[in-house]
Design a protein around this motif. Structure first.
Motif, PDB file in Angstrom:
ATOM      1  N   MET A  63       0.827  -1.205   0.000  1.00 29.57           N
ATOM      2  CA  MET A  63       0.000   0.000   0.000  1.00 29.57           C
ATOM      3  C   MET A  63       0.864   1.259   0.000  1.00 29.57           C
ATOM      4  O   MET A  63       0.514   2.260  -0.642  1.00 29.57           O
ATOM      5  CB  MET A  63      -0.938  -0.004   1.198  1.00 29.57           C
ATOM      6  CG  MET A  63      -2.074  -0.960   1.072  1.00 29.57           C
ATOM      7  SD  MET A  63      -3.143  -0.792   2.516  1.00 29.57           S
ATOM      8  CE  MET A  63      -4.248  -2.145   2.259  1.00 29.57           C
ATOM      9  N   LEU A  64       1.996   1.212   0.699  1.00 27.93           N
ATOM     10  CA  LEU A  64       2.910   2.365   0.668  1.00 27.93           C
ATOM     11  C   LEU A  64       3.480   2.572  -0.727  1.00 27.93           C
ATOM     12  O   LEU A  64       3.587   3.710  -1.196  1.00 27.93           O
ATOM     13  CB  LEU A  64       4.056   2.164   1.665  1.00 27.93           C
ATOM     14  CG  LEU A  64       3.819   2.616   3.086  1.00 27.93           C
ATOM     15  CD1 LEU A  64       5.063   2.391   3.935  1.00 27.93           C
ATOM     16  CD2 LEU A  64       3.409   4.062   3.159  1.00 27.93           C
ATOM     17  N   PHE A  65       3.882   1.495  -1.387  1.00 31.70           N
ATOM     18  CA  PHE A  65       4.376   1.630  -2.755  1.00 31.70           C
ATOM     19  C   PHE A  65       3.308   2.235  -3.656  1.00 31.70           C
ATOM     20  O   PHE A  65       3.603   3.098  -4.480  1.00 31.70           O
ATOM     21  CB  PHE A  65       4.817   0.272  -3.319  1.00 31.70           C
ATOM     22  CG  PHE A  65       6.139  -0.205  -2.800  1.00 31.70           C
ATOM     23  CD1 PHE A  65       7.234   0.636  -2.713  1.00 31.70           C
ATOM     24  CD2 PHE A  65       6.301  -1.524  -2.404  1.00 31.70           C
ATOM     25  CE1 PHE A  65       8.451   0.194  -2.247  1.00 31.70           C
ATOM     26  CE2 PHE A  65       7.504  -1.981  -1.937  1.00 31.70           C
ATOM     27  CZ  PHE A  65       8.594  -1.117  -1.856  1.00 31.70           C
ATOM     28  N   TYR A  66       2.071   1.775  -3.500  1.00 37.29           N
ATOM     29  CA  TYR A  66       0.981   2.323  -4.303  1.00 37.29           C
ATOM     30  C   TYR A  66       0.764   3.803  -3.984  1.00 37.29           C
ATOM     31  O   TYR A  66       0.542   4.612  -4.887  1.00 37.29           O
ATOM     32  CB  TYR A  66      -0.298   1.518  -4.061  1.00 37.29           C
ATOM     33  CG  TYR A  66      -1.435   1.926  -4.955  1.00 37.29           C
ATOM     34  CD1 TYR A  66      -1.490   1.481  -6.265  1.00 37.29           C
ATOM     35  CD2 TYR A  66      -2.438   2.766  -4.495  1.00 37.29           C
ATOM     36  CE1 TYR A  66      -2.523   1.853  -7.100  1.00 37.29           C
ATOM     37  CE2 TYR A  66      -3.473   3.150  -5.327  1.00 37.29           C
ATOM     38  CZ  TYR A  66      -3.510   2.693  -6.621  1.00 37.29           C
ATOM     39  OH  TYR A  66      -4.530   3.077  -7.442  1.00 37.29           O
ATOM     40  N   ALA A 120       4.090  -2.264  -5.981  1.00 44.00           N
ATOM     41  CA  ALA A 120       3.041  -2.743  -5.076  1.00 44.00           C
ATOM     42  C   ALA A 120       2.548  -4.112  -5.517  1.00 44.00           C
ATOM     43  O   ALA A 120       2.386  -5.022  -4.693  1.00 44.00           O
ATOM     44  CB  ALA A 120       1.887  -1.740  -5.039  1.00 44.00           C
ATOM     45  N   MET A 121       2.347  -4.272  -6.814  1.00 41.01           N
ATOM     46  CA  MET A 121       1.895  -5.556  -7.338  1.00 41.01           C
ATOM     47  C   MET A 121       2.955  -6.635  -7.102  1.00 41.01           C
ATOM     48  O   MET A 121       2.633  -7.748  -6.682  1.00 41.01           O
ATOM     49  CB  MET A 121       1.603  -5.432  -8.826  1.00 41.01           C
ATOM     50  CG  MET A 121       1.226  -6.723  -9.507  1.00 41.01           C
ATOM     51  SD  MET A 121       1.242  -6.606 -11.299  1.00 41.01           S
ATOM     52  CE  MET A 121       2.961  -6.268 -11.619  1.00 41.01           C
ATOM     53  N   GLU A 152       5.223  -6.695  -4.775  1.00 37.83           N
ATOM     54  CA  GLU A 152       5.269  -6.957  -3.328  1.00 37.83           C
ATOM     55  C   GLU A 152       4.208  -7.978  -2.929  1.00 37.83           C
ATOM     56  O   GLU A 152       4.472  -8.909  -2.176  1.00 37.83           O
ATOM     57  CB  GLU A 152       5.062  -5.654  -2.562  1.00 37.83           C
ATOM     58  CG  GLU A 152       5.080  -5.796  -1.076  1.00 37.83           C
ATOM     59  CD  GLU A 152       6.469  -5.764  -0.494  1.00 37.83           C
ATOM     60  OE1 GLU A 152       6.612  -6.223   0.653  1.00 37.83           O
ATOM     61  OE2 GLU A 152       7.404  -5.289  -1.143  1.00 37.83           O
ATOM     62  N   VAL A 153       3.009  -7.799  -3.454  1.00 35.01           N
ATOM     63  CA  VAL A 153       1.924  -8.716  -3.108  1.00 35.01           C
ATOM     64  C   VAL A 153       2.144 -10.087  -3.746  1.00 35.01           C
ATOM     65  O   VAL A 153       2.031 -11.116  -3.084  1.00 35.01           O
ATOM     66  CB  VAL A 153       0.556  -8.128  -3.539  1.00 35.01           C
ATOM     67  CG1 VAL A 153      -0.544  -9.159  -3.423  1.00 35.01           C
ATOM     68  CG2 VAL A 153       0.229  -6.908  -2.695  1.00 35.01           C
ATOM     69  N   ILE A 154       2.491 -10.108  -5.028  1.00 39.27           N
ATOM     70  CA  ILE A 154       2.626 -11.393  -5.724  1.00 39.27           C
ATOM     71  C   ILE A 154       3.835 -12.170  -5.228  1.00 39.27           C
ATOM     72  O   ILE A 154       3.737 -13.361  -4.913  1.00 39.27           O
ATOM     73  CB  ILE A 154       2.709 -11.167  -7.249  1.00 39.27           C
ATOM     74  CG1 ILE A 154       1.374 -10.659  -7.779  1.00 39.27           C
ATOM     75  CG2 ILE A 154       3.103 -12.458  -7.962  1.00 39.27           C
ATOM     76  CD1 ILE A 154       1.416 -10.217  -9.219  1.00 39.27           C
ATOM     77  N   ILE A 155       4.988 -11.523  -5.145  1.00 37.71           N
ATOM     78  CA  ILE A 155       6.217 -12.251  -4.804  1.00 37.71           C
ATOM     79  C   ILE A 155       6.338 -12.478  -3.309  1.00 37.71           C
ATOM     80  O   ILE A 155       6.484 -13.613  -2.850  1.00 37.71           O
ATOM     81  CB  ILE A 155       7.452 -11.509  -5.354  1.00 37.71           C
ATOM     82  CG1 ILE A 155       7.418 -11.538  -6.888  1.00 37.71           C
ATOM     83  CG2 ILE A 155       8.733 -12.154  -4.845  1.00 37.71           C
ATOM     84  CD1 ILE A 155       8.492 -10.711  -7.532  1.00 37.71           C
TER      85      ILE A 155
END
Length: 175
Positions: A44-47, A55-56, A58-61
């Motif tokens: 969320m911070l990256f976004y 952000a994507m 971070e979530v996927i990997i």
């Protein structure tokens, strides 16, 4: 103080809180779940900073693939007993509360006023450009990390097989 500043500080507190909970839990599955919450906060911070690709990733990997690997390792080693796998209400409440807070902050980030003033500069890179940069300049680091993950997975499989063995004595009893 703008809405973005409030969201930033709220996310920072939530990331610190969930990371602290992750490193203080005795149950490894709970620690991994709190770490996943921490990774979602970082995404969320990256976004918020205008980097939706990061952000994507971070979530996927991290929150996806690596945490699934950690859970697989924990379950292969069978580190918990049956009583530790059952979740009492006092363990569900902090996770549910933090999950609702993250959901609320995410909703505020998505539906915030688009005309509001933003002091943050947007740095959006196309996936093709980002991938080309990553694999042209840092290919050796990526290969080393993938090799380390493979060695760790093989080590866990060996440990899992060693702990999973049961010896059968002459009388047919298992030890």
């Amino acid at each position: 103080m703008t809405v973005l500043s409030i969201i930033f500080y709220g996310l920072a507190v939530l990331i610190l809180l969930t990371t602290a909970l992750a490193i203080t839990r005795r149950n490894l599955v709970h620690a991994v779940i709190y770490l996943i919450f921490s990774f979602f906060g970082s995404a969320m911070l990256f976004y918020l900073f205008g980097a939706p690709i990061l952000a994507m990733l971070e979530v996927i990997i991290y929150a996806g693939a690596i945490m699934v690997l950690f859970l697989f390792i924990i379950m292969m080693l069978k580190a918990e007993t049956l009583e530790e796998r059952l979740f009492p209400l006092r363990q569900w409440l902090p996770a549910a509360g933090l999950g609702l807070l993250y959901l609320g902050i995410g909703i505020v980030m998505i539906i915030r006023d688009p005309a509001s003033r933003s002091d943050l500069q947007s740095a959006v890179a196309e996936p093709r450009v980002f991938g080309r940069y990553l694999f042209e300049n840092h290919w050796l680091s990526i290969e080393i990390v993938s090799l380390l993950l493979l060695v760790a997975l093989v080590g866990v499989l060996i440990l899992g097989k060693r702990f999973g063995r049961t010896e059968t004595h002459i009388g047919g009893e298992k030890s």
